[in-house]
Design a protein around this motif. Structure first.
Motif, PDB file in Angstrom:
ATOM      1  N   PHE A 154       0.821  -1.218   0.000  1.00 53.61           N
ATOM      2  CA  PHE A 154       0.000   0.000   0.000  1.00 53.61           C
ATOM      3  C   PHE A 154       0.851   1.263   0.000  1.00 53.61           C
ATOM      4  CE2 PHE A 154      -3.585  -2.677   1.675  1.00 53.61           C
ATOM      5  CZ  PHE A 154      -4.433  -2.442   0.595  1.00 53.61           C
ATOM      6  N   ILE A 155       1.954   1.247   0.718  1.00 51.88           N
ATOM      7  CA  ILE A 155       2.840   2.417   0.735  1.00 51.88           C
ATOM      8  C   ILE A 155       3.452   2.628  -0.646  1.00 51.88           C
ATOM      9  CG2 ILE A 155       5.037   3.274   1.632  1.00 51.88           C
ATOM     10  CD1 ILE A 155       4.215   2.040   4.325  1.00 51.88           C
ATOM     11  N   LYS A 156       3.866   1.550  -1.285  1.00 53.65           N
ATOM     12  CA  LYS A 156       4.446   1.655  -2.619  1.00 53.65           C
ATOM     13  C   LYS A 156       3.409   2.218  -3.596  1.00 53.65           C
ATOM     14  CE  LYS A 156       6.779  -1.037  -6.152  1.00 53.65           C
ATOM     15  NZ  LYS A 156       7.234  -2.359  -6.567  1.00 53.65           N
ATOM     16  N   ARG A 157       2.181   1.734  -3.504  1.00 55.78           N
ATOM     17  CA  ARG A 157       1.110   2.225  -4.377  1.00 55.78           C
ATOM     18  C   ARG A 157       0.832   3.705  -4.119  1.00 55.78           C
ATOM     19  NH1 ARG A 157      -4.753   2.006  -3.917  1.00 55.78           N
ATOM     20  NH2 ARG A 157      -5.626   2.134  -6.001  1.00 55.78           N
ATOM     21  N   LYS A 158       0.817   4.090  -2.840  1.00 52.96           N
ATOM     22  CA  LYS A 158       0.543   5.481  -2.501  1.00 52.96           C
ATOM     23  C   LYS A 158       1.658   6.400  -2.992  1.00 52.96           C
ATOM     24  CE  LYS A 158      -1.123   8.279   1.270  1.00 52.96           C
ATOM     25  NZ  LYS A 158      -1.602   8.303   2.634  1.00 52.96           N
ATOM     26  N   VAL A 159       2.904   5.971  -2.911  1.00 55.14           N
ATOM     27  CA  VAL A 159       4.031   6.778  -3.391  1.00 55.14           C
ATOM     28  C   VAL A 159       3.945   6.940  -4.906  1.00 55.14           C
ATOM     29  CG1 VAL A 159       6.545   6.768  -3.685  1.00 55.14           C
ATOM     30  CG2 VAL A 159       5.551   6.282  -1.460  1.00 55.14           C
ATOM     31  N   ILE A 160       3.623   5.864  -5.614  1.00 52.91           N
ATOM     32  CA  ILE A 160       3.497   5.938  -7.070  1.00 52.91           C
ATOM     33  C   ILE A 160       2.382   6.903  -7.451  1.00 52.91           C
ATOM     34  CG2 ILE A 160       2.822   4.624  -9.127  1.00 52.91           C
ATOM     35  CD1 ILE A 160       4.345   2.230  -7.887  1.00 52.91           C
TER      36      ILE A 160
ATOM     37  N   PHE B  20       1.271   9.387  -5.670  1.00 48.12           N
ATOM     38  CA  PHE B  20       1.697  10.731  -5.310  1.00 48.12           C
ATOM     39  C   PHE B  20       2.527  11.347  -6.421  1.00 48.12           C
ATOM     40  CE2 PHE B  20       4.883  13.601  -3.524  1.00 48.12           C
ATOM     41  CZ  PHE B  20       4.064  14.540  -2.914  1.00 48.12           C
ATOM     42  N   PHE B  21       3.493  10.596  -6.940  1.00 53.97           N
ATOM     43  CA  PHE B  21       4.354  11.147  -7.985  1.00 53.97           C
ATOM     44  C   PHE B  21       3.622  11.295  -9.313  1.00 53.97           C
ATOM     45  CE2 PHE B  21       7.856   9.800  -5.135  1.00 53.97           C
ATOM     46  CZ  PHE B  21       8.442  11.052  -5.014  1.00 53.97           C
ATOM     47  N   LYS B  22       2.586  10.487  -9.568  1.00 54.15           N
ATOM     48  CA  LYS B  22       1.784  10.676 -10.775  1.00 54.15           C
ATOM     49  C   LYS B  22       0.944  11.939 -10.674  1.00 54.15           C
ATOM     50  CE  LYS B  22       1.356   5.946 -12.400  1.00 54.15           C
ATOM     51  NZ  LYS B  22       0.453   4.812 -12.629  1.00 54.15           N
ATOM     52  N   ASN B  23       0.448  12.247  -9.466  1.00 57.64           N
ATOM     53  CA  ASN B  23      -0.392  13.433  -9.272  1.00 57.64           C
ATOM     54  C   ASN B  23       0.417  14.711  -9.107  1.00 57.64           C
ATOM     55  OD1 ASN B  23      -2.741  11.927  -9.428  1.00 57.64           O
ATOM     56  ND2 ASN B  23      -2.793  11.549  -7.231  1.00 57.64           N
ATOM     57  N   HIS B  24       1.712  14.607  -8.863  1.00 59.65           N
ATOM     58  CA  HIS B  24       2.581  15.761  -8.713  1.00 59.65           C
ATOM     59  C   HIS B  24       3.754  15.632  -9.692  1.00 59.65           C
ATOM     60  CE1 HIS B  24       0.466  15.486  -4.852  1.00 59.65           C
ATOM     61  NE2 HIS B  24       0.538  16.798  -4.853  1.00 59.65           N
ATOM     62  N   PRO B  25       3.517  15.909 -10.964  1.00 62.69           N
ATOM     63  CA  PRO B  25       4.573  15.687 -11.965  1.00 62.69           C
ATOM     64  C   PRO B  25       5.751  16.646 -11.835  1.00 62.69           C
ATOM     65  CG  PRO B  25       2.643  16.703 -12.973  1.00 62.69           C
ATOM     66  CD  PRO B  25       2.277  16.387 -11.551  1.00 62.69           C
ATOM     67  N   GLY B  26       5.602  17.753 -11.104  1.00 63.51           N
ATOM     68  CA  GLY B  26       6.696  18.706 -10.956  1.00 63.51           C
ATOM     69  C   GLY B  26       7.784  18.223 -10.023  1.00 63.51           C
ATOM     70  N   ILE B  27       7.501  17.195  -9.227  1.00 64.77           N
ATOM     71  CA  ILE B  27       8.484  16.700  -8.276  1.00 64.77           C
ATOM     72  C   ILE B  27       9.353  15.673  -8.977  1.00 64.77           C
ATOM     73  CG2 ILE B  27       8.831  15.419  -6.130  1.00 64.77           C
ATOM     74  CD1 ILE B  27       6.192  16.562  -5.158  1.00 64.77           C
TER      75      ILE B  27
END
Length: 182
Positions: free
Chosen positions: A162-168, A170-177
């Motif tokens: 679940f943590i791995k899914r949440k991190v993925i 997060f980075f899909k929803n914040h492309p500037g990071i």
């Protein structure tokens, strides 16, 4: 030393002390009153008092050590950040707002303190507590210990997924990071 002090305190307070309480309750509930029972009961109550004093001292030693460690490391982080900032040119400071540089350096030091606290208080305490419980269970009830160990492994595996899914996500929803890989 911090991990040793906190680890010993957790073992004494969360593993040994409840074991002594169990002994006291077993003595009271299963025997008829006599002089030997009173002597043995006094012995276990004395041991409980000693363990309470021991884990209080160990927790205070751990608190002192973690405060000493964190304050020295945070001082070194601030000094290192200052030296790195001083190596930049005048142009760097004219292009960057200096208040934001100070703010970033303070957040950097505060992040170390948060990571250190999480490592000590959350991860280490939980690891030592679970290890102590598993050791006692392996001696007292091996079947329950294996079931508990299996449950812990499954729980950690599911949480990692679940943590791995949440991190993925997060980075899909914040492309500037952008994460830099070294």
């Amino acid at each position: 030393l911090t991990f040793i002090a906190y680890g010993a305190a957790v073992i004494v307070s969360s593993v040994l002390n409840p074991f002594l309480y169990k002994k006291i309750i077993d003595l009271i509930s299963g025997a008829t009153p006599n002089a030997f029972l009173n002597q043995e009961l006094f012995h276990y109550v004395f041991l409980v008092i000693i363990t309470i004093l021991a884990y209080q001292v160990l927790y205070r030693i751990g608190d002192y050590l973690i405060t000493y460690f964190q304050s020295n490391v945070i001082k070194e982080i601030h000094n290192d950040t200052f030296h790195r900032l001083m190596n930049h040119s005048y142009r760097f400071f004219s292009n960057n707002f200096s208040g934001s540089l100070v703010s970033k350096s303070k957040r950097f030091a505060a992040s170390f303190e948060r990571i250190s606290d999480i490592t000590s208080y959350n991860l280490w305490f939980t690891f030592v507590h679970l290890t102590g419980v598993l050791v006692i269970l392996f001696f007292k009830a091996p079947l329950i210990a294996f079931l508990f160990l299996g449950w812990v492994v499954i729980y950690v595996f599911i949480n990692a997924l679940f943590i791995k899914r949440k991190v993925i996500l997060f980075f899909k929803n914040h492309p500037g990071i952008v994460v830099q890989e070294h």
